[in-house]
Every structure is written in C-alpha cells, then in structure tokens.
Design an enzyme around this catalytic site. Structure first.
Site, mmCIF file in Angstrom:
data_model
loop_
_atom_site.group_PDB
_atom_site.id
_atom_site.type_symbol
_atom_site.label_atom_id
_atom_site.label_comp_id
_atom_site.label_asym_id
_atom_site.label_seq_id
_atom_site.Cartn_x
_atom_site.Cartn_y
_atom_site.Cartn_z
ATOM 1 N N LYS A 123 -51.239 -10.628 34.997
ATOM 2 C CA LYS A 123 -49.964 -10.046 35.430
ATOM 3 C C LYS A 123 -49.970 -8.530 35.263
ATOM 4 O O LYS A 123 -49.656 -7.787 36.189
ATOM 5 C CB LYS A 123 -48.801 -10.641 34.617
ATOM 6 C CG LYS A 123 -48.575 -12.117 34.847
ATOM 7 C CD LYS A 123 -47.366 -12.619 34.088
ATOM 8 C CE LYS A 123 -47.502 -12.505 32.582
ATOM 9 N NZ LYS A 123 -48.572 -13.335 32.006
ATOM 10 N N THR A 124 -50.329 -8.079 34.089
ATOM 11 C CA THR A 124 -50.321 -6.646 33.825
ATOM 12 C C THR A 124 -51.359 -5.954 34.710
ATOM 13 O O THR A 124 -51.142 -4.865 35.233
ATOM 14 C CB THR A 124 -50.605 -6.385 32.332
ATOM 15 O OG1 THR A 124 -49.640 -7.116 31.568
ATOM 16 C CG2 THR A 124 -50.493 -4.913 32.002
ATOM 17 N N ASP A 138 -42.851 -5.031 33.600
ATOM 18 C CA ASP A 138 -43.762 -5.945 32.890
ATOM 19 C C ASP A 138 -42.952 -6.683 31.809
ATOM 20 O O ASP A 138 -41.895 -6.222 31.392
ATOM 21 C CB ASP A 138 -44.895 -5.141 32.238
ATOM 22 C CG ASP A 138 -46.098 -6.026 31.899
ATOM 23 O OD1 ASP A 138 -46.059 -7.237 32.193
ATOM 24 O OD2 ASP A 138 -47.089 -5.494 31.345
ATOM 25 N N GLU A 139 -43.442 -7.806 31.360
ATOM 26 C CA GLU A 139 -42.787 -8.601 30.304
ATOM 27 C C GLU A 139 -41.316 -8.828 30.649
ATOM 28 O O GLU A 139 -40.422 -8.691 29.805
ATOM 29 C CB GLU A 139 -42.890 -7.894 28.945
ATOM 30 C CG GLU A 139 -44.302 -7.528 28.517
ATOM 31 C CD GLU A 139 -45.111 -8.709 27.990
ATOM 32 O OE1 GLU A 139 -44.561 -9.833 27.968
ATOM 33 O OE2 GLU A 139 -46.280 -8.512 27.626
ATOM 34 N N GLN A 142 -43.361 -17.059 27.356
ATOM 35 C CA GLN A 142 -43.599 -16.033 26.346
ATOM 36 C C GLN A 142 -42.338 -15.258 25.993
ATOM 37 O O GLN A 142 -42.405 -14.145 25.479
ATOM 38 C CB GLN A 142 -44.674 -15.055 26.833
ATOM 39 C CG GLN A 142 -46.045 -15.699 26.944
ATOM 40 C CD GLN A 142 -47.109 -14.678 27.293
ATOM 41 O OE1 GLN A 142 -47.453 -13.823 26.491
ATOM 42 N NE2 GLN A 142 -47.626 -14.752 28.502
ATOM 43 N N ARG A 178 -53.717 -15.014 22.757
ATOM 44 C CA ARG A 178 -54.290 -13.676 22.535
ATOM 45 C C ARG A 178 -55.806 -13.753 22.413
ATOM 46 O O ARG A 178 -56.507 -12.767 22.508
ATOM 47 C CB ARG A 178 -53.745 -13.015 21.251
ATOM 48 C CG ARG A 178 -52.266 -12.735 21.192
ATOM 49 C CD ARG A 178 -51.749 -12.028 22.394
ATOM 50 N NE ARG A 178 -51.172 -12.976 23.330
ATOM 51 C CZ ARG A 178 -50.964 -12.697 24.621
ATOM 52 N NH1 ARG A 178 -51.290 -11.544 25.121
ATOM 53 N NH2 ARG A 178 -50.446 -13.613 25.415
HETATM 54 N N1 LIG Z 1 -59.247 -11.209 38.884
HETATM 55 C C1 LIG Z 1 -59.716 -10.912 37.689
HETATM 56 N N2 LIG Z 1 -61.033 -10.779 37.487
HETATM 57 C C2 LIG Z 1 -61.504 -10.489 36.272
HETATM 58 N N3 LIG Z 1 -60.763 -10.290 35.176
HETATM 59 C C3 LIG Z 1 -59.451 -10.399 35.317
HETATM 60 C C4 LIG Z 1 -58.855 -10.706 36.563
HETATM 61 N N4 LIG Z 1 -57.506 -10.754 36.376
HETATM 62 C C5 LIG Z 1 -57.287 -10.485 35.075
HETATM 63 N N5 LIG Z 1 -58.444 -10.267 34.430
HETATM 64 C C6 LIG Z 1 -58.618 -9.968 33.011
HETATM 65 O O1 LIG Z 1 -57.937 -10.963 32.246
HETATM 66 C C7 LIG Z 1 -57.348 -10.420 31.093
HETATM 67 C C8 LIG Z 1 -55.864 -10.727 31.071
HETATM 68 O O2 LIG Z 1 -55.199 -9.952 32.051
HETATM 69 P P1 LIG Z 1 -53.739 -9.366 31.797
HETATM 70 O O3 LIG Z 1 -53.660 -8.721 30.465
HETATM 71 O O4 LIG Z 1 -53.366 -8.561 32.972
HETATM 72 O O5 LIG Z 1 -52.945 -10.743 31.770
HETATM 73 P P2 LIG Z 1 -51.377 -10.976 31.577
HETATM 74 O O6 LIG Z 1 -51.012 -12.025 32.542
HETATM 75 O O7 LIG Z 1 -50.662 -9.689 31.654
HETATM 76 O O8 LIG Z 1 -51.358 -11.573 30.114
HETATM 77 P P3 LIG Z 1 -50.121 -11.646 29.092
HETATM 78 O O9 LIG Z 1 -49.247 -12.746 29.587
HETATM 79 O O10 LIG Z 1 -50.738 -11.985 27.798
HETATM 80 O O11 LIG Z 1 -49.440 -10.307 29.135
HETATM 81 C C9 LIG Z 1 -57.643 -8.946 31.125
HETATM 82 O O12 LIG Z 1 -58.772 -8.703 30.324
HETATM 83 C C10 LIG Z 1 -57.917 -8.682 32.578
HETATM 84 O O13 LIG Z 1 -58.754 -7.570 32.758
HETATM 85 MG MG LIG Z 2 -49.461 -8.663 30.269
#
Ligand SMILES: Nc1ncnc2c1ncn2[C@@H]1O[C@H](COP(=O)(O)OP(=O)(O)OP(=O)(O)O)[C@@H](O)[C@H]1O
Ligand SMILES: [Mg+2]
Length: 752
Positions: free
Chosen positions: A32-33, A219-220, A250, A608
């Site tokens: 997402k981020t 975000d969040e 979350q 995490r």
């Molecule tokens: N398409 C992709 N290819 C490779 N790595 C990815 C891809 N998408 C996300 N990632 C990697 O996965 C990990 C999680 O991504 P991110 O932090 O954006 O997730 P999130 O959904 O924001 O998580 P959270 O809910 O914990 O905030 C990061 O290390 C990111 O670089």
């Molecule tokens: Mg995130």
C-alpha cells in the site's frame, strides 16, 4: 525498464488510476505505502502534474519523513514542493495563513497538554467545578473526544440531557473555549476543528486549497477520525482525486477516536469510487503470513480478505515459553547475538511488546551484553522522568551528595520552592565549598532566604525521616513509602497529559519496584545484605545508556503500536501472555470490541516480520513487585500448530545437567507438563493453566523435611507460607543460615 514494471497488476491499476476517488483496501505488507509513493512519482513524471498540487498525509512525522525520502528517490527534481505531512502539521500551515478569518490572530499559540491542564484548572475554578470529583484530565479528554467528533458545545448541550456529569463537562467545555479564544490559543484538536470551520465558512479559502491540492493521498487511512475525514472530504470535494490506502485489520487507535467507519463507508461518501484490493503480500514468508491470517480470522467486524504470498514458507514461527521474564530476555539477547555471529546485522532485529515498561529487562540485558539498541517512539527506561525522579529520591536519601539528584526532586512533587530560592542555596553552597544538601541543612547561614526557609526545612525533615526509614525498612518498602508520603503518584496523575500516559508512568514505577524486588531476592539468594547503595550501584551500571551513536546499527525495541507500517527481517514478540497481551483490563472487561482491537494489534505485530518471527512468553513475571503467573496468550493459541516450532520451548532447562534437572523437577510444578508440552503443545497449554491453581501439589517437601538448594546446600524446612502468587518457603540452612525464598525460584529438592 521503468519503475512501474516492478508493480503487480492491481498495484499498477492503483498507480495509473489518477483521477477520481480511489480506495485501496489491503492487508499488511501488500505494498500500500509502496503504491502511494509510486503513484506520486507517476503523477509527476508521466502525467505532468505539478508537484505543488500534491498532498500526501501520513500518520506520524516519522512516516512523513520516510515517505518523503522514498518519493525523493523516485522523483528527484521538484519533490520538495509536495506537501508530505501529518494532518496536524498541514493544519498549522493553513491556519497560520488564514485563521484571521475566524477572528484569531495568525500568530496564535498552540497549547500543549501541559498548557491545557493549567488552563483547565483555571476554568474549573471559574465554572465552580470540584476537581476532586471531576478531574481536569477527564474533562479534557471528554472535550477532546467531542472535538474529534466535531461536536460543538451547542451540540454537546443537545446530547447532554439531564445527566449531571455531562452538564458539568458542558460547563467546562464552554468556559474552556471562551478562555482559549481570549488567549488566542488552539489545542491540538482545535487545529483540525478550526481548519474544518475555516473551510466551511470561507468558500474562497476552501477553493484555494481545493485548487492547490488537486491530488490527495492518505496512508494508514484506517486510523483517521471523524474530523480528519471531514477535512479531507472538503478538500477533495471539487476534483475528487482522493486516494486513500488502509487496512481495516490494522485499525489500532480506536481509543483516540479513530473511526473504522471511515473506511467502511468511503464508497458512500464518494460515489464512483474505484476499489482496488491488493492480496499479494511481499513482505513475509508463507508461515508468518498464514499465522497472521489465522489470528485475524477470529475477528468478526471485518472485511473478509485473504492475503497470499509467493515467498517461500520459510522458518516456522518459534514459540518459546520460559519460566521467568528474565529467561525470556536472556534468550532473546542470546538469540540476537547468535544472529550477529552468523553474519546478521543488529538493524535486522526488532523486539515488540505491549507496554513501554516491558523494555526494562531487555535494556538491562543488552547493556550487559553490549548489544546496541534503540527504543523507538519512547525513552530508555532509566531516562524516563518518573524513574529518574524516584532514583533521585533514593540517591538523596542514600547520601545526599549528588547535587543534581537533590535539585531534581527538591520541588517534585511541587512544594512551592522556587528557582530563586534554589539558586540562592546553590550559590551559598558554592561559596562555602559544600554540597547542596548540606547547605540546605544550615539555612540560617544563608542570607535573604527567609521567605523560602520553612519549605526548605520541611523538605530536609522529609529526607531525614526517609534516611531513618532506610536503616530499618527494605528498599521496596522505602520506595513505596516515598511514593505515598510525597504524593508522587497523585502529582503524576494530575500532570499526565492523557489517560494512557498516567497509566504508562504508573507501569514504569511498578517496573522499578520489580527491579528492586528482584535485587533484594537475589541478595537473599546469594546470602548478601541488600543495601540502598548496593542497589544504586547496580542501577548505575545499566542506567548509563545515553551514549548511543546515532549512526551505529542497533536492535529496535518498541511497542506494537509504534511498529505500524514498519518491517524487519527478524521480529520477536515478547510477553505474549494473557494478562499482558491481551491485557488484564481487556480480558476482565469482557468487551468484545476491545478484544478485537487487541487482536488487530497482534496482527500488526506478526505482519512486521519478514523472515523470522519468535513469539515468547513467561510463566512467571514480576508485576507490582510480586510474582504473577500468566497463561500463554490466547492469540498464540489461534496459530495452527503446524506453523509453530515448539521443539525447543524449554531450551534452557533442557541443556542443564541431569542433576539440575532432578532439582528442577522436584521444585517445579510445571516440569511434567513441560515434557508433554513438546509432544502436544495445545493440551499442555491447557495443562499449564491449571498449574497456577495446583501449584501446592508440586512441592514434594514439607515442614521439617531436609532439602537441598543449589547454592546454599542442605537445610531444614521451617515454614511454608502461602504468598500472594507463590509459596514462601523458610529454610534453616546448615551453613548459610535462615533464608526465606519463593518456592518456584528456590528450586529446592528433598534431600535423602
Ligand atoms: N510489487 C512488488 N514487488 C516487490 N516488492 C514489493 C512489491 N510491492 C511491495 N513490495 C515490498 O513489500 C514490502 C511491503 O510493502 P509496503 O510497506 O508498501 O506494504 P503496506 O501494504 O504499506 O504494509 P503495511 O500494511 O504494513 O503498512 C516492502 O518491502 C515493499 O518494498
Ligand atoms: Mg504501509
């Protein structure tokens, strides 16, 4: 190859959908981020959007910093004019420019919570409210909730009805608002409320910002509250280019007014919302992800979603149950050292726990083992205000030669001793080459001190009284008495900015009492006398931890709440016990929603971890200076057995010699359970629960029996008393003399 090639299909869809409302609802670690940062890059580089027109909102300043960094890397030129900020800092910027429209001066003051407290005292006087009945903090928190829900005093009145308490709060709310206004001041909640007001009453201002922020991202999003949602709705009303990302699983800030409905009702507020679901997790191994899924599945109020990953299964989740919280800390410290020996880096390791006070044991182990660490979003245990204050008391009582310590507490809690008076004493001490406390004892030698003299005298009398007590009482009792006699706890209560802060500080003090109790017990075991100087020396060894080099690598310690959004290769979730996590309060309240919020927090914790997750708990833990028996957390029982590695649950004890094992078996009621635990973890967890109740049956000796202790040798059991949580056994040892000890720690075995 472009930066977008590394995105999966739904991620691309989200990045490329630039116009119109967009809701990205997705589980942890699904990118997402990452989508947000790529989306910003895409808007600028491919769509030619002026960075000036972009607003990205994050939950904390730290997250804002990280987001900006990520965007900088992707975009380079011009990224500095993007607004990446929290809701609050965004509002400050807007209000500094336009709040005169609401009749405030743009040089308004922002009241922090201390200021609010001070004002509320005044308000209560003016409104004739008895602060013994209605605490300032409670009133402020009610006002804050009202503001977060955009409830004005007028609306509050409509809802208050005839409720006497509500009427009182209403009165305070009115007066508070009046005073804030005449002081040209805003509190943190006002920053949001006033910005909404500004937008609602000044169409030209609203339009200016609508034009300015044509593209808005949050975000969040699951942790936004009502007023924040209103703010965003207003801003996005014209162009509707609003992209929010979040995960209802979350949402962990309900206690601060976060409104999960904002996510569930987004599509109603913004018709034609495009919804993108991301279901592939890139962060964690299969086992970790499955464990997270299995836990969160037990919540009812959620949007069903399934996360999957292409990552390998990876190591199983290590489940470790220890006798004591010390063993737990030992194990984790050793495990981290092992990782480092195998070529790992400190940065890869994070320890997550439920409450701040839990950091203490880890900090002590890490200082002793020279493991660099950093407490994120918190302060090192021995640097916490309440701990420093109470240690300053103990130091002053111990010898009074530490001027800093004496000065620290001379007016804490407040006893009306002013800085001028203190400085006069200090000057006189310097002139005469004596210590500060010594100078306090001879006030008649200090000119022009007359006005403060009586207060200083009674401070000295208090310390001298404690000195007397220190000669006869245990350190634990002494500290208890200090806390009571000085009214320290009440002063903390009164000064605490929020409900949870007062609670946090009280927990830290408990933890200090635990430390003292452990020191005293240890001295007893070693046959040494526990002294105040000895204790302070021991603390000095672990308390000097201010010299951490920022650039260095370190293990991260933090609460589960502060871990949101972050990731680490190796994660330890410590203190996974019913009573701690979920908390005793949650369990005893029987409130299902609260339990679900705790479970979401557990889900945040598990997700995490990238490669390895260790969940651990202790059977015995000191709480309030007393040994408490805890069951394994119910959340751990929700993880399917086939994902767990419980093989070495009792690793420490298994390594001990046969002889020690016998000693252990004889003295420890859990021992038999442990053996079967290896084979059948779940039946034994239940078994372990019963042990606290049946602990007595574990003792195979009784009064009059000859027993053997590992350190003290043989002796005769004189007495077995039912202590709070454990049996207190008194033994007259042949050589070491009479000792009283906890059965579970003493590990006594019957001598033949
Ligand atoms: N398409 C992709 N290819 C490779 N790595 C990815 C891809 N998408 C996300 N990632 C990697 O996965 C990990 C999680 O991504 P991110 O932090 O954006 O997730 P999130 O959904 O924001 O998580 P959270 O809910 O914990 O905030 C990061 O290390 C990111 O670089
Ligand atoms: Mg995130």
């Amino acid at each position: 190859m472009s930066i977008y090639d590394s995105l999966n299909e739904p991620q691309k869809e989200a990045v490329f959908h630039t116009d119109g409302p967009l809701l990205i609802l997705a589980g942890a670690g699904s990118g997402k981020t990452r989508v947000l940062t790529h989306r910003i890059a895409y808007l600028i580089e491919e769509k030619g959007i002026n960075p000036w027109n972009i607003l990205a909102i994050t939950f904390t300043n730290k997250a804002a910093g990280e987001m900006r960094e990520r965007v900088d890397q992707l975009v380079g030129f011009g990224s500095e004019s993007i607004w990446v900020s929290t809701f609050h800092s965004m509002c400050v910027r807007i209000l500094r420019r336009y709040i005169d429209r609401l009749g405030y001066d743009t040089a308004f003051t922002i009241y922090d919570t201390d200021d609010q407290k001070t004002l509320m005292k005044e308000v209560c006087k003016l409104a004739d409210i008895d602060t013994k009945v209605y605490k300032e903090r409670v009133i402020l928190s009610a006002i804050s909730s009202a503001k977060n829900e955009l409830v004005s005093p007028e609306e509050f009145e409509l809802n208050a009805g005839g409720d006497y308490g509500r009427q009182k709060i209403l009165k305070a709310y009115r007066e508070y608002e009046k005073q804030m206004r005449s002081n040209n001041a805003l509190d943190f909640d006002d920053l949001l409320v006033k910005t909404v007001q500004l937008f609602q009453t000044q169409p030209d201002v609203l339009e200016y910002y609508q034009e300015r922020f044509r593209y808005i991202m949050i975000d969040e999003y699951q942790d936004t509250n009502t007023v924040q949602f209103k703010l965003v709705s207003l801003l996005a009303q014209k162009y509707k280019n609003l992209c929010v990302v979040g995960d209802d699983d979350q949402s962990i800030y309900k206690f601060r007014g976060a409104n999960i409905k904002n996510i569930l009702n987004f599509e109603q507020e913004f018709p034609d919302t495009k919804v993108v679901k991301l279901e592939q997790n890139y962060r964690s191994t299969g086992n970790i992800l499955n464990a997270a899924n299995a836990v969160i599945r037990n919540n009812c109020g959620r949007k069903e979603k399934t996360l999957w990953t292409e990552n390998e299964e990876g190591a199983k989740i290590a489940l470790r149950q220890f006798d004591t919280a010390y063993d737990e800390a030992d194990f984790i410290a050793e495990d981290i050292e092992k990782n480092i020996r195998e070529g790992g880096s400190y940065n890869d390791n994070a320890i997550l726990y439920r409450t701040n006070a839990q950091s203490r044991l880890f900090e002590e182990r890490f200082v002793a083992a020279n493991i660099p660490y950093k407490i994120v979003g918190g302060i090192n245990f021995y640097a916490r205000r309440e701990i420093k204050d109470l240690l300053a008391y103990l130091k002053t009582i111990d010898n009074g030669q530490d001027d800093l310590a004496v000065r620290r507490i001379i007016n804490v809690p407040k006893r009306g001793i002013g800085l001028t008076t203190i400085n006069r004493v200090q000057e006189s001490a310097l002139e005469r080459g004596i210590g500060f406390y010594e100078a306090l004892k001879g006030l008649d030698l200090i000119p022009n001190i007359t006005r403060g003299a009586a207060k200083l005298d009674s401070f000295v009398a208090l310390i001298e009284y404690f000195k007397g007590r220190a000669r006869t009482e245990s350190i634990s009792d002494l500290l208890q008495e200090i806390i009571e006699k000085t009214g320290y706890m009440e002063s903390l209560e009164a000064e605490a900015k929020r409900e949870d802060e007062a609670h946090d500080r009280a927990e830290n003090i408990d933890e200090l009492l635990n430390k003292i109790a452990a020191y005293e017990e240890n001295c007893e075991d070693m046959g040494e006398k526990a002294t105040l100087s000895g204790f302070l020396e021991e603390v000095a060894l672990v308390a000097d931890i201010d010299s951490l080099d920022e650039e260095q690598e370190y293990v991260v310690l933090m609460t589960l709440h502060s871990a949101k959004g972050l990731e680490f290769p190796n994660v330890y979730m410590a203190g996974m016990e019913d009573g701690l996590f979920p908390s005793y309060m949650t369990i005893s309240s029987g409130d299902l929603e609260e339990m679900e919020e705790e479970r979401r927090l557990c889900y945040v914790g598990i997700t995490r971890a990238e490669e390895k997750l260790t969940v651990s708990c202790a059977r015995m833990r000191m709480v309030h200076g007393e040994t408490q028996y805890n069951r394994m957390s119910r959340f751990l029982k929700e993880i399917p057995v086939n994902l767990l590695d419980t093989g070495e649950v009792f690793v420490k004890k298994a390594e001990e010699t046969e002889k020690e094992k016998t000693v252990f078996a004889a003295s420890n009621p859990y021992f038999h359970a442990k053996k079967s635990f290896k084979a059948q973890p779940f039946s034994v967890m239940k078994g372990a629960e019963q042990f606290a109740a049946s602990k007595a049956k574990g003792l195979d000796y009784t009064v009059g029996d000859r027993v053997r202790h590992l350190k003290f040798g043989e002796g005769i059991v004189e007495n077995i008393a039912e202590g709070g949580r454990d049996y207190e056994v008194t033994v007259e040892f042949d050589t070491a003399g009479r000792k009283k000890m906890f059965a579970s720690f003493a590990k006594l075995v019957k001598a033949e």
